[in-house]
Design an enzyme around this catalytic site. Structure first.
Site, short mmCIF file in Angstrom:
data_model
loop_
_atom_site.label_atom_id
_atom_site.label_comp_id
_atom_site.label_asym_id
_atom_site.label_seq_id
_atom_site.Cartn_x
_atom_site.Cartn_y
_atom_site.Cartn_z
N GLY A 156 0.86 -1.19 0.00
CA GLY A 156 0.00 0.00 0.00
C GLY A 156 0.89 1.23 0.00
N SER A 158 1.37 3.60 -3.32
CA SER A 158 0.87 4.68 -4.18
C SER A 158 -0.49 5.18 -3.73
CB SER A 158 0.73 4.18 -5.62
OG SER A 158 1.91 3.56 -6.05
N SER A 190 -1.43 -4.12 -5.99
CA SER A 190 -1.48 -5.43 -6.64
C SER A 190 -1.86 -6.49 -5.61
CB SER A 190 -0.12 -5.81 -7.23
OG SER A 190 0.38 -4.79 -8.04
N GLU A 273 12.51 -3.94 -5.26
CA GLU A 273 11.49 -4.14 -6.30
C GLU A 273 12.16 -4.14 -7.68
OE1 GLU A 273 8.57 -1.07 -6.50
OE2 GLU A 273 7.13 -2.33 -7.54
N GLU A 395 10.07 8.40 -17.45
CA GLU A 395 10.46 9.82 -17.32
C GLU A 395 11.27 10.02 -16.03
OE1 GLU A 395 7.39 8.77 -18.00
OE2 GLU A 395 7.01 9.54 -20.00
C1 LIG Z 1 1.84 -3.07 -13.11
C2 LIG Z 1 1.81 -2.12 -11.95
C3 LIG Z 1 1.81 -2.61 -10.65
C4 LIG Z 1 1.77 -1.73 -9.57
N1 LIG Z 1 1.69 -2.25 -8.30
C5 LIG Z 1 1.64 -1.41 -7.25
C6 LIG Z 1 1.49 -1.92 -5.91
O1 LIG Z 1 1.38 -3.13 -5.71
N2 LIG Z 1 1.43 -1.05 -4.88
C7 LIG Z 1 1.54 0.29 -5.08
O2 LIG Z 1 1.51 1.03 -4.09
N3 LIG Z 1 1.65 0.82 -6.33
C8 LIG Z 1 1.69 0.00 -7.41
N4 LIG Z 1 1.78 0.51 -8.69
C9 LIG Z 1 1.77 1.96 -8.87
C10 LIG Z 1 3.09 2.54 -9.37
O3 LIG Z 1 4.06 2.54 -8.37
C11 LIG Z 1 2.77 3.95 -9.89
O4 LIG Z 1 1.91 3.80 -11.00
C12 LIG Z 1 4.00 4.69 -10.31
O5 LIG Z 1 4.78 5.03 -9.20
C13 LIG Z 1 3.63 5.99 -11.07
O6 LIG Z 1 2.76 6.77 -10.31
P1 LIG Z 1 1.36 7.30 -10.90
O7 LIG Z 1 0.66 6.19 -11.57
O8 LIG Z 1 0.67 8.04 -9.81
O9 LIG Z 1 1.78 8.34 -12.05
P2 LIG Z 1 2.24 9.84 -11.85
O10 LIG Z 1 3.34 9.91 -10.84
O11 LIG Z 1 1.05 10.69 -11.62
O12 LIG Z 1 2.85 10.16 -13.27
C14 LIG Z 1 2.02 10.45 -14.41
C15 LIG Z 1 2.94 10.80 -15.57
O13 LIG Z 1 3.69 11.98 -15.24
C16 LIG Z 1 5.09 11.72 -15.34
N5 LIG Z 1 5.80 12.42 -14.27
C17 LIG Z 1 5.47 12.45 -12.95
N6 LIG Z 1 6.36 13.19 -12.26
C18 LIG Z 1 7.29 13.61 -13.16
C19 LIG Z 1 8.49 14.39 -13.06
N7 LIG Z 1 8.91 14.88 -11.89
N8 LIG Z 1 9.20 14.60 -14.19
C20 LIG Z 1 8.79 14.10 -15.40
N9 LIG Z 1 7.66 13.36 -15.55
C21 LIG Z 1 6.93 13.12 -14.45
C22 LIG Z 1 5.24 10.22 -15.16
O14 LIG Z 1 6.42 9.73 -15.77
C23 LIG Z 1 3.98 9.70 -15.86
O15 LIG Z 1 4.19 9.63 -17.24
C24 LIG Z 1 1.79 -0.33 -9.79
C25 LIG Z 1 1.80 0.16 -11.10
C26 LIG Z 1 1.79 -0.71 -12.17
C27 LIG Z 1 1.78 -0.14 -13.56
#
Ligand SMILES: Cc1cc2nc3c(=O)[nH]c(=O)nc-3n(C[C@H](O)[C@H](O)[C@H](O)COP(=O)(O)OP(=O)(O)OC[C@H]3O[C@@H](n4cnc5c(N)ncnc54)[C@H](O)[C@@H]3O)c2cc1C
Length: 411
Positions: A156, A158, A190, A273, A395
């Protein structure tokens, strides 16, 4: 130099066996490998013998519940043979395996196409944190059920608004005597729908600086106040969840590491990870995928129409080999580092982007026939869209490489 000329140059550098017959043929041996000692080969022999006796003969079921049962039974069987969590210290049920033994393990599992374990999150992320930062009581309580998958964990971390910038997390825990009272929302968790425990990041000091005031809790997923909602993926599967916590009571004794000192644990968890063996296992999968592309190209009735893709097949093969060579070069450094070094970001970035290109190419080679493919490449293609997001987006990794590997000024 054009892309094609670069490929042509690289082709000259590959062993001749790869170029026989005008199209790619499978190399007879491994192009890059470690040298192993007699003791290490004995370790391999022991594992091979175990696998010969215990590897399930039936394929992994597709339906979620059956799949879950099957993988749990497989992990239990591995645990009975002490073949899961081999990198854990012996006192906790592991084998204290060296890096090379872990590489052998990965090679052998890939060789027989062994199913994955049910709960790599607990074995590879949660357990190392417990071993390193947990109390003796926590290790005694939580470690034993992890190896045979008697208890499953989710992460837990994100939140909506705290993904890449994880330190912005807002899920808060307020102390009430010997309990935390936790409220907030998590997302992309997940396996939360099947998990017994959650490694939860919470803000325990709202007044502290962003990276301070975060703590790490082990939360019983059956606690009153926890609900989850599955997120449906492109493939139709639901592996992720939104997780809602409403006044959930968690014993303070379930705080892993220091109160308000959870950030170093987060960094360690993310390092595990992205990991070391991830890259090694992935190298094998990528090499297999590149060879499968060669077979797809050769097997296609419409080969003449696909001539334009020949160079791309060669490119995919070359990239898989470059990834493999680079992985072997940096593996010891990745393994020994306490924190993830920039090389880990490079592997993740390069590997995830090759994976996407490989899957795109497979879809192009399959064409309309892909719809009848039984789902293998289709599912891989759909899943591959996520790999440049999880464990650090491309990114974010590029920024990290620019700053930490190349020393460029912060933008
Ligand atoms: C297959 C999968 C499994 C996952 N499993 C888990 C899990 O078990 N537990 C958990 O807690 N999370 C999990 N996640 C979540 C994952 O850790 C997040 O999706 C990831 O950290 C990105 O965060 P976000 O989705 O909020 O995107 P955001 O951080 O909101 O980013 C959105 C876009 O903006 C870009 N961006 C953001 N900040 C910047 C910056 N400073 N400079 C340039 N570009 C930027 C990013 O690259 C992206 O393209 C999982 C994700 C996936 C895809």
């Amino acid at each position: 130099m054009s892309g094609r000329r670069v490929v042509a140059r690289c082709v000259q550098l590959l062993p001749p066996v790869c170029r026989a017959g005008g199209v790619w043929s499978k190399p007879r041996g491994t192009v890059f490998a470690f040298a192993y000692s007699g003791e290490e080969e004995a370790f391999r022999t022991e594992l091979r013998a175990w696998l010969a006796a215990h590897l399930p003969s039936e394929p992994v079921p597709v339906a979620d519940e059956e799949r879950h049962r099957f993988l749990r039974a497989w992990q239990r069987s591995l645990a009975a043979g002490r073949w899961v969590g081999i990198h854990w210290p012996r006192e906790y049920g592991g084998r204290g395996a060296t890096l090379k033994e872990q590489v052998i393990y990965t090679e052998e599992m890939a060789r027989v196409r062994a199913p994955a374990i049910l709960d790599p999150i607990a074995v590879n992320i949660v357990a190392p944190l417990l071993i390193h930062y947990g109390s003796a009581a926590q290790r005694e309580r939580f470690l034993p059920p992890i190896l045979p998958a008697e208890e499953v964990w989710c992460l837990g971390f994100s939140e909506p608004g705290a993904g890449s910038d994880l330190a912005a997390l807002r899920c808060r825990a307020e102390r009430d005597g010997e309990e935390w009272v936790v409220s907030g929302q998590k997302v992309w968790s997940s396996k939360a729908h099947v998990a017994d425990w959650c490694l939860l990041l919470v803000r325990t000091d709202g007044g502290a600086a962003k990276h301070k005031g975060i703590s790490c809790l082990a939360v019983d997923m059956r606690s009153p106040g926890i609900t989850w909602r599955p997120l449906v993926q492109l493939s139709g599967r639901s592996e992720f969840n939104e997780l809602f916590l409403d006044q959930v009571r968690v014993p303070v004794a379930n705080t892993i590491g220091p109160i308000n000192g959870g950030w170093p644990l987060v960094r360690a968890a993310l390092a595990h990870e992205r990991g070391t063996l991830w890259a090694f296992e992935f190298k094998i999968r990528l090499q297999n995928a590149a060879l499968a592309l060669v077979d797809l190209y050769r097997g296609s009735a419409a080969r003449r129409d696909l001539a334009a893709l020949r160079q791309d097949v060669a490119q995919a093969y070359i990239e898989a080999e470059v990834f493999a060579a680079h992985t072997l070069r940096i593996l010891p450094r990745l393994h020994d580092a306490a924190d993830a070094p920039p090389e880990a970001a490079l592997q993740k970035l390069f590997g995830s982007e090759i994976q996407q290109r490989t899957c795109e190419l497979a879809m192009a080679l399959l064409g309309a026939r892909g719809a009848l493919d039984g789902g293998g490449w289709q599912e891989a293609y759909l899943y591959s869209r996520s790999v440049t997001i999880s464990s650090g987006t491309s990114e974010i990794l590029r920024t990290l490489l620019a700053e930490r590997a190349l020393g460029l000024p912060r933008g």
